[in-house]
Design an enzyme around this catalytic site. Sequence first.
Site, short mmCIF file in Angstrom:
data_model
loop_
_atom_site.label_atom_id
_atom_site.label_comp_id
_atom_site.label_asym_id
_atom_site.label_seq_id
_atom_site.Cartn_x
_atom_site.Cartn_y
_atom_site.Cartn_z
CB SER A 265 17.24 -3.33 10.37
OG SER A 265 16.50 -4.30 11.07
CE LYS A 266 19.54 1.84 15.42
NZ LYS A 266 18.92 3.04 15.64
NE ARG A 267 12.89 -3.90 11.97
CZ ARG A 267 12.70 -4.71 10.95
NH1 ARG A 267 12.03 -5.82 11.11
NH2 ARG A 267 13.18 -4.40 9.77
CE LYS A 268 15.22 -10.23 11.75
NZ LYS A 268 15.32 -10.02 10.34
N GLY A 269 19.41 -7.25 16.25
CA GLY A 269 20.53 -7.25 17.20
C GLY A 269 21.44 -6.08 16.91
#
Length: 496
Positions: A265-269
Amino acid sequence: MSWRQISPEVRTRFAPSPTGYLHVGGARTALYNYLYAKKNGGKFILRIEDTDEARSTEDSLKMVISDLLWLNLLWDEGPDAQTLTDVGPHAPYRQSRRQEIYQQVADQLLKEGKAYYCFLTDEELEAQRNAALAAGRPPHVVSPYADWTLEKALEKKAAGGKGVVRFKTKGLAKDYVLNDLVRNDVRFPSDMVGDFVLLRSDGMPVYNFCCVVDDHLMKITHVLRAEEHLPNTLRQMMIYEAMNWPLPEFGHISLVLDEDRQKLSKRKGAVACNQFKEEGYLADALKNFIALLGWSHPEGKEIISPEEMVQAFSLDRLNPAGAVFDRVKLKWMNAMHLRALPDAELWKKTEPFLTNAGLDFSGMDEAWKHKSLQAFKTAMEILGDAVPLYSLLDDKRFGVSPEASETLGWEPTKLVLSTWRELINAHPRDEFTEEEFVKIQDEVKTKANVKGKNLFMPIRVAVIGKPHGTELKTLVPLMKKASLLKRADQVLAALA
Ligand code: GLU
């Protein structure tokens, strides 16, 4: 049954729903389909699944196309990359332009009693669903319209009845077995799904239906796609069976997971190819990295060129286990690809990052560019890393850092700096070789009678404004005498 019944040549496709930039998971699907087609001398088709009109935009399509071009995953049939007009014997390749075709197939299924018009309202469906859930039954639709004759349904439609076309699952096999290329036998009980929608009441087809119709008409022999599509595959197998169409080969590839084994997911980069591009990842490195998310080279090679990838690719090395997206490894891999590039090419890729950051080295000659890359590329993992390195060479960005205050406070610093300035000034040429720099440094040592950090740190402050950082013997040969003098003066002024 063999895929050769469908076509003598291998035909694969990438079928994105254009709702934004290409995600690395999508890029991997595209890559595997591309590699398999190329390896087998077949065709790779780009089909656009844009029936979700609210979410699919022309801009998104352009983004996906530009990402595929960047990755050099070129398709043989599909929208032309420049004009977007459909090119190929099975055009159109955009589902939004194939509605008539889906209608014809739906009409055939309706006529043969394998599908029916269903007039259940949303409220009725909701009530059914709630009752089924309350009774612990699977929430499948039980439609009173399943047994209506087509004539009766058409009359109701003509009288203004709004109906969807539903696929009839009654009377189908007990279970379906998919011989998946990646996961071997996958068994689906047919009661896993109820009568599902093929066409919505506005005539718009749903994904599972378009997908089968298109894969069949476009003579797709192999469908490699993400594991999350497995439940769809059951519905699709039912439609193939109802139409009496041969089934293509399916391979469901593992999910791409984050380091904590959750879905990426986008949260990690970054997850969009475009973002990696903007950060300065090389297309070949990203391709190399995503190729190894779920596939392995037969000799265990890690750094693989695009050509080697085509040569070595095979379906039997696809791994059914989830693949972890290791960002540290991606960076390392990028560094390997970057350092292997010829300097001229590396400069071409690096320069836009410098220009974007306001650094202009366009006036420098080839020899200087080569020398600068030799000095910096081992410190670069991604192209963006060039910016802080080359910034050291820009006089406008030079300043005496607070980190330098301790060094500036040492007793011998003033003498070191003035000697340094004097020797630089006396240098007969505009530039310095590494040897000349070392020689000057040695002379400062003798003249000022200092050594060790009392010598090196003040000189480093005089060149880069701080006592730690890039080695001066790589940096000074990239700089001009005037620039070194100006910097030395600035530091001497700070001292005073
Ligand atoms: N449009 C679907 C997606 O983007 C394609 C699925 C398939 O390959 O069949 O996930």
